[in-house]
Design a protein around this motif. Structure first.
Motif, PDB file in Angstrom:
ATOM      1  N   LEU A   1      95.233 -46.552  22.253  1.00 45.81           N
ATOM      2  CA  LEU A   1      96.218 -46.685  21.179  1.00 45.81           C
ATOM      3  C   LEU A   1      96.160 -48.069  20.543  1.00 45.81           C
ATOM      4  O   LEU A   1      96.240 -48.203  19.316  1.00 45.81           O
ATOM      5  N   VAL A   2      96.025 -49.097  21.363  1.00 46.86           N
ATOM      6  CA  VAL A   2      95.919 -50.467  20.835  1.00 46.86           C
ATOM      7  C   VAL A   2      94.659 -50.610  19.991  1.00 46.86           C
ATOM      8  O   VAL A   2      94.668 -51.220  18.921  1.00 46.86           O
TER       9      VAL A   2
ATOM     10  N   ASP B   1      99.094 -47.773  12.907  1.00 48.07           N
ATOM     11  CA  ASP B   1      99.295 -46.624  12.018  1.00 48.07           C
ATOM     12  C   ASP B   1      98.872 -45.321  12.691  1.00 48.07           C
ATOM     13  O   ASP B   1      99.609 -44.328  12.691  1.00 48.07           O
ATOM     14  N   VAL B   2      97.671 -45.328  13.275  1.00 42.64           N
ATOM     15  CA  VAL B   2      97.177 -44.130  13.953  1.00 42.64           C
ATOM     16  C   VAL B   2      98.018 -43.835  15.191  1.00 42.64           C
ATOM     17  O   VAL B   2      98.353 -42.680  15.477  1.00 42.64           O
ATOM     18  N   SER B   3      98.385 -44.891  15.926  1.00 41.61           N
ATOM     19  CA  SER B   3      99.192 -44.705  17.133  1.00 41.61           C
ATOM     20  C   SER B   3     100.539 -44.080  16.806  1.00 41.61           C
ATOM     21  O   SER B   3     101.047 -43.233  17.548  1.00 41.61           O
TER      22      SER B   3
ATOM     23  N   GLN C   1     101.186 -42.029  14.416  1.00 44.62           N
ATOM     24  CA  GLN C   1     100.967 -40.596  14.162  1.00 44.62           C
ATOM     25  C   GLN C   1     100.801 -39.827  15.474  1.00 44.62           C
ATOM     26  O   GLN C   1     101.273 -38.694  15.607  1.00 44.62           O
ATOM     27  N   ILE C   2     100.138 -40.449  16.428  1.00 44.48           N
ATOM     28  CA  ILE C   2      99.957 -39.804  17.736  1.00 44.48           C
ATOM     29  C   ILE C   2     101.296 -39.660  18.448  1.00 44.48           C
ATOM     30  O   ILE C   2     101.579 -38.621  19.057  1.00 44.48           O
ATOM     31  N   PHE C   3     102.141 -40.685  18.358  1.00 45.09           N
ATOM     32  CA  PHE C   3     103.445 -40.654  19.014  1.00 45.09           C
ATOM     33  C   PHE C   3     104.304 -39.487  18.526  1.00 45.09           C
ATOM     34  O   PHE C   3     105.158 -38.991  19.264  1.00 45.09           O
ATOM     35  N   GLU C   4     104.086 -39.056  17.290  1.00 51.79           N
ATOM     36  CA  GLU C   4     104.868 -37.954  16.736  1.00 51.79           C
ATOM     37  C   GLU C   4     104.660 -36.663  17.519  1.00 51.79           C
ATOM     38  O   GLU C   4     105.487 -35.755  17.451  1.00 51.79           O
TER      39      GLU C   4
END
Length: 334
Positions: free
Chosen positions: A15-16, A21-23, A25-28
């Motif tokens: 994730l880091v 921004d990408v992280s 989206q993943i958290f969603e």
């Protein structure tokens, strides 16, 4: 890639590396508990060497490719492709870790078989065996098979499917022995986690209304608590967006204003808009004022209000005043 790094830390490093921004989206797509765990892991993450970051990203890429191969063609297909790409040992390692971490489900070949053929394959089996097979199918496949079974065993299969997470190990072992005679790719260790309430709800939401009513009416006689638990999950508050305007208006006439204000406290914008657009301008303004000036409330109170509204919808459907589309029906008729 150092093998001593655990999965949670690998996820944090990934994730880091991917960036905020990408992280985000993943958290969603993660649960609150998973987000909390990863956030804590990221916060405690010390400086990571570039080689380690590259190793984590490469491992993620390989696992993602392997999962794609599994989805497209099953384990054998994934193994063949991976062996050509990374060699036999590396392919074995990737598939081994993927199976352990992502729980590759049994009956992979069955899910690629036409449901009409599967019906002939399992219709004469014991209801417990049928329930176990349905638990591993996609809801659309399982609903088609369930609808095609004789009415006298539809309820029994549904009941066993709904309670499968409470099935004793002895029964599971018996089912396993029956299935082993016909399916060579069974993975036995996952049986205990198959099925459950959500599984039968997904299936019943896809069958035709007649099949659904027959199953739930029969189950009501045998196990009222189980039947009610399934009904509670068949239509949830957020499904209000599926109703047409006439159905919404009919529902609103039977709902307490206080319940409505409470229920919308955590509702999505789509649900709120659906409700407000079916009220008079004055009534909508008053409801919005009630919501605006409402103080903090317990989540439990909101959920109870939402359930009372859902119960109204269920009663209207039972009385024939509204019809909620099921299975092949294309729209809601009032």
């Amino acid at each position: 890639m150092p093998t001593e790094i655990d999965g949670r830390k690998k996820a944090a490093i990934l994730l880091v590396t991917l960036g905020s921004d990408v992280s985000a989206q993943i958290f969603e797509h993660l649960s609150e508990e998973e987000i909390e765990e990863l956030t804590l892991e990221i916060a405690n993450l010390q400086e990571v060497e570039q080689e380690t970051k590259q190793g984590v990203v490469e491992e993620f890429y390989q696992m993602a490719r392997a999962q794609d191969f599994l989805d497209r063609g099953g384990i054998q297909y994934a193994r063949d492709v991976l062996e050509k790409a990374v060699g036999k040992e590396r392919a074995k390692d990737i598939l081994g870790r993927l199976t352990a971490s992502l729980k590759v489900r049994p009956f992979d070949s069955i899910r690629k078989t036409d449901p009409s053929q599967l019906i002939n394959f399992i219709q004469d089996e014991h209801p417990q065996t049928i329930a176990l097979v349905l638990a591993y199918l996609n809801p659309d496949q399982a609903s088609e098979i369930l609808s095609s079974l004789p009415e006298e065993i539809q309820t029994e299969v549904s009941k066993r499917l709904a309670t499968m997470d409470r099935t004793s190990p002895e029964i599971i072992k018996d089912v396993e022995q029956v299935l082993e005679q016909k399916i060579s790719s069974v993975v036995t260790e996952e049986y205990a986690r198959a099925g459950g309430i959500e599984s039968i709800v997904d299936i019943l939401n896809s069958v035709d209304r007649g099949t659904e009513k027959n199953i739930l009416d029969e189950m009501e006689q045998e196990d009222p608590e189980l039947a009610e638990e399934i009904r509670q999950r068949m239509f949830v508050f957020e499904d209000l967006t599926l109703l047409d305007d006439q159905a919404i208006q009919l529902t609103l006439r039977q709902v307490e204003t206080d319940d409505l204000a409470l229920a919308l406290k955590t509702a999505s914008e789509e649900v709120e808009e659906k409700i407000l657009s079916n009220m008079s301008e004055r009534a909508a303004e008053m409801l919005e004022e009630d919501m605006e000036y409402m103080g903090p409330v317990r989540i439990r109170e909101v959920e109870e209000a939402q359930q009372r509204i859902v119960n109204v919808i269920r009663e209207l459907e039972e009385s024939g005043e509204i019809v909620i589309a099921r299975g092949g029906e294309e729209e809601i008729v009032v």
